[in-house]
Motif scaffolding. Structure first.
Motif, short mmCIF file in Angstrom:
data_model
loop_
_atom_site.label_atom_id
_atom_site.label_comp_id
_atom_site.label_asym_id
_atom_site.label_seq_id
_atom_site.Cartn_x
_atom_site.Cartn_y
_atom_site.Cartn_z
N ARG A 12 7.54 6.69 7.36
CA ARG A 12 7.57 7.42 6.07
C ARG A 12 8.99 7.90 5.78
O ARG A 12 9.45 7.84 4.65
CB ARG A 12 6.58 8.58 6.08
CG ARG A 12 5.14 8.17 6.43
CD ARG A 12 4.13 9.20 5.99
NE ARG A 12 3.97 9.21 4.55
CZ ARG A 12 3.18 8.40 3.86
NH1 ARG A 12 2.45 7.49 4.48
NH2 ARG A 12 3.11 8.49 2.55
N ALA B 268 1.29 3.43 7.78
CA ALA B 268 1.69 4.59 6.98
C ALA B 268 1.65 5.95 7.71
O ALA B 268 2.39 6.85 7.35
CB ALA B 268 0.83 4.66 5.72
N ARG C 104 -4.65 11.69 8.06
CA ARG C 104 -3.43 11.59 8.87
C ARG C 104 -2.64 12.90 8.78
O ARG C 104 -2.73 13.64 7.80
CB ARG C 104 -2.59 10.38 8.43
CG ARG C 104 -1.99 10.56 7.07
CD ARG C 104 -1.08 9.38 6.71
NE ARG C 104 -0.59 9.57 5.37
CZ ARG C 104 -0.64 8.67 4.40
NH1 ARG C 104 -1.15 7.48 4.62
NH2 ARG C 104 -0.17 8.94 3.20
N TYR D 113 4.75 0.18 1.62
CA TYR D 113 3.99 0.23 2.87
C TYR D 113 3.37 -1.13 3.18
O TYR D 113 3.30 -1.56 4.33
CB TYR D 113 2.92 1.33 2.79
CG TYR D 113 3.55 2.70 2.83
CD1 TYR D 113 3.86 3.31 4.04
CD2 TYR D 113 3.91 3.36 1.66
CE1 TYR D 113 4.50 4.54 4.08
CE2 TYR D 113 4.55 4.60 1.69
CZ TYR D 113 4.83 5.18 2.90
OH TYR D 113 5.48 6.38 2.96
N ARG D 114 2.95 -1.83 2.12
CA ARG D 114 2.41 -3.18 2.32
C ARG D 114 3.49 -4.13 2.81
O ARG D 114 3.23 -5.04 3.61
CB ARG D 114 1.79 -3.71 1.02
CG ARG D 114 0.46 -3.06 0.69
CD ARG D 114 -0.04 -3.46 -0.69
NE ARG D 114 -1.29 -2.78 -0.99
CZ ARG D 114 -2.49 -3.32 -0.85
NH1 ARG D 114 -2.63 -4.56 -0.44
NH2 ARG D 114 -3.58 -2.62 -1.12
N ALA E 107 -1.33 -1.78 6.20
CA ALA E 107 -0.47 -0.77 5.58
C ALA E 107 -0.98 0.63 5.90
O ALA E 107 -0.20 1.55 6.18
CB ALA E 107 -0.40 -0.98 4.07
N SER E 108 -2.28 0.80 5.87
CA SER E 108 -2.80 2.15 6.13
C SER E 108 -2.69 2.52 7.61
O SER E 108 -2.81 3.69 7.98
CB SER E 108 -4.23 2.31 5.59
OG SER E 108 -5.19 1.97 6.55
N LYS F 68 -5.00 3.58 -10.19
CA LYS F 68 -3.73 4.26 -10.46
C LYS F 68 -2.59 3.29 -10.77
O LYS F 68 -1.73 3.61 -11.59
CB LYS F 68 -3.35 5.21 -9.31
CG LYS F 68 -3.23 4.55 -7.95
CD LYS F 68 -3.07 5.60 -6.90
CE LYS F 68 -2.83 5.02 -5.53
NZ LYS F 68 -3.58 3.80 -5.16
N ARG G 80 -11.78 -3.38 -6.86
CA ARG G 80 -10.99 -4.19 -5.93
C ARG G 80 -11.57 -5.60 -5.82
O ARG G 80 -10.85 -6.59 -5.78
CB ARG G 80 -10.96 -3.49 -4.56
CG ARG G 80 -10.13 -4.12 -3.48
CD ARG G 80 -8.70 -4.39 -3.83
NE ARG G 80 -7.88 -3.28 -4.30
CZ ARG G 80 -7.23 -2.42 -3.53
NH1 ARG G 80 -7.30 -2.51 -2.24
NH2 ARG G 80 -6.49 -1.47 -4.05
N ASP H 136 -6.21 7.56 5.34
CA ASP H 136 -5.17 8.09 4.44
C ASP H 136 -5.31 9.60 4.24
O ASP H 136 -4.31 10.30 4.04
CB ASP H 136 -5.23 7.40 3.06
CG ASP H 136 -4.81 5.93 3.12
OD1 ASP H 136 -4.27 5.51 4.16
OD2 ASP H 136 -5.04 5.20 2.14
N MET I 108 3.11 11.07 -3.89
CA MET I 108 4.19 11.14 -4.87
C MET I 108 4.41 12.59 -5.33
O MET I 108 5.53 13.06 -5.41
CB MET I 108 3.87 10.24 -6.09
CG MET I 108 3.76 8.77 -5.79
SD MET I 108 5.30 8.07 -5.13
CE MET I 108 4.98 8.06 -3.40
N GLY J 220 -3.26 -4.68 3.17
CA GLY J 220 -3.61 -3.32 2.80
C GLY J 220 -4.14 -2.54 3.99
O GLY J 220 -3.84 -1.36 4.19
O1 DC Z 1 -1.74 1.86 -2.86
P1 DC Z 1 -2.03 0.79 -1.82
O2 DC Z 1 -3.50 0.57 -1.61
O3 DC Z 1 -1.28 -0.47 -2.08
O4 DC Z 1 -1.45 1.39 -0.43
C1 DC Z 1 -1.58 0.71 0.78
C2 DC Z 1 -1.52 1.70 1.93
O5 DC Z 1 -0.23 2.30 1.98
C3 DC Z 1 -2.51 2.85 1.82
O6 DC Z 1 -3.66 2.62 2.61
C4 DC Z 1 -1.77 4.04 2.37
C5 DC Z 1 -0.33 3.67 2.29
N1 DC Z 1 0.41 4.46 1.31
C6 DC Z 1 0.88 5.69 1.70
O7 DC Z 1 0.63 6.12 2.82
N2 DC Z 1 1.63 6.44 0.86
C7 DC Z 1 1.90 6.01 -0.39
N3 DC Z 1 2.65 6.75 -1.20
C8 DC Z 1 1.39 4.76 -0.82
C9 DC Z 1 0.65 4.00 0.06
#
Ligand code: DC
Length: 223
Positions: free
Chosen positions: A104, A98, A182, A38-39, A94-95, A16, A152, A179, A127, A91
Motif C-alpha cells: 500500500r 492489498a 484487514r 492492486y490488480r 489483488a485482495s 463505483k 460482475r 477487504d 480513497m 481480482g
Molecule cells: O476495485 P477492484 O475490485 O478492482 O479492486 C481489486 C482489489 O484491490 C480489491 O479486492 C481490494 C484492492 N483494493 C484496495 O485494497 N484498495 C483500493 N483503493 C482499491 C482496491
C-alpha cells in the motif's frame, strides 16, 4: 488552491468504476481506478511467481511497476493487459496482495500523482480515508450482494469470459470480508462520506445524484 478530488469508495462490483468514469467525463476531470494498481501488482506477481504472502517481494514489484494508462487501456511493461486485469483470478489475488502495508505504501504516491488540474475522480476502497483524506466530496457506494454478483456476472459475460453466478457470489463475499477486515486501510466509509445505495438504481441516476452533491459542495465553498 489544491486540485479538487471526488473520492468514490465501495465494495467490489458496487458500480463505483462506471459511476466514477462517467463523473470524470461529465466534469472533464482525470480518473484514477485505484483497484487497477492492486490488480497490476497481482498480475505481475502471478507472472513472476511471487507468492501472496511474500510482502517484500510484492512491495518490490509494486515499486517497480512499469505502468501506462492510455484511455481505457492499461499497459504493463509495454504490453496491453486490460483484459487480463479483469480476470477474476487477478481480482482475487489483488485482495490478497492489498493487505500488505508495504504494498500500500509503494502505491500511495503513484495514486496521489493522478491529482492534476482541473480535478480528479478516484475510485477504490480507501480513497476518502487514506489516499485523499482532504477530498472535496466523498461518496460511499453500496449495493446488495445479489445485485453486485449479477453485475460482475454481466460484465464478465459481456467480455466473453465464462462465469458461474453462484461461485462469483461466493468469491465476492470472501473478497469483501478480506477487504473490510484487514488491519491497514480497510474498506470503510469515511466519517464525512455520503452514502448512496445503488441497488436497482440506473447508473445515470447515481451519477446525477453525485453531480448534484458536487455542485452543492462547490456552492458552499465558492465564497
Ligand atoms: O476495485 P477492484 O475490485 O478492482 O479492486 C481489486 C482489489 O484491490 C480489491 O479486492 C481490494 C484492492 N483494493 C484496495 O485494497 N484498495 C483500493 N483503493 C482499491 C482496491
Amino acid at each position: 488552491m489544491s486540485v479538487p478530488v471526488i473520492a468514490i469508495d465501495g465494495p467490489s462490483a458496487s458500480g463505483k468504476g462506471t459511476v466514477a468514469k462517467q463523473l470524470a467525463q461529465a466534469l472533464g476531470f482525470h480518473y484514477l481506478e485505484s483497484g487497477a494498481l492492486y490488480r497490476l501488482v497481482a498480475l505481475a506477481s502471478l507472472r513472476a511467481g511471487v507468492g501472496p504472502d511474500d510482502a517484500e517481494g510484492l512491495a518490490r514489484l509494486a515499486q517497480l511497476l512499469e505502468v501506462r494508462f492510455a484511455g481505457d487501456r492499461v499497459f504493463l511493461d509495454g504490453a496491453d493487459v486490460t483484459l487480463a486485469l479483469t480476470d477474476e483470478r487477478c481480482g482475487e489475488r489483488a485482495s490478497r496482495v492489498a493487505p500488505h502495508p508495504a504494498v500500500r505504501r509503494a502505491l500511495l504516491e503513484r495514486q496521489r500523482a493522478f491529482r492534476q488540474p482541473p480535478g480528479l475522480v478516484a475510485d477504490g476502497r480507501d480513497m476518502g480515508t487514506v489516499v485523499f483524506p482532504d477530498a472535496a466530496l466523498k461518496v460511499f457506494l453500496t449495493a446488495s450482494a445479489e445485485e453486485r454478483a449479477q453485475r460482475r456476472y454481466n460484465q464478465l459475460k459481456q467480455k466473453g469470459i465464462h462465469a458461474n453466478l453462484r461461485a462469483l457470489s461466493r468469491d465476492l463475499a470472501a473478497r469483501d470480508a478480506r477487504d473490510t477486515t484487514r488491519a491497514v486501510a480497510p474498506l470503510k466509509q469515511a466519517a464525512d462520506a455520503r452514502v448512496l445505495d445503488c441497488s436497482s438504481r440506473p447508473v445515470d441516476a447515481v451519477v446525477e445524484t453525485v453531480l448534484a452533491w458536487w455542485r452543492e459542495s462547490r456552492s458552499g465553498t465558492s465564497a
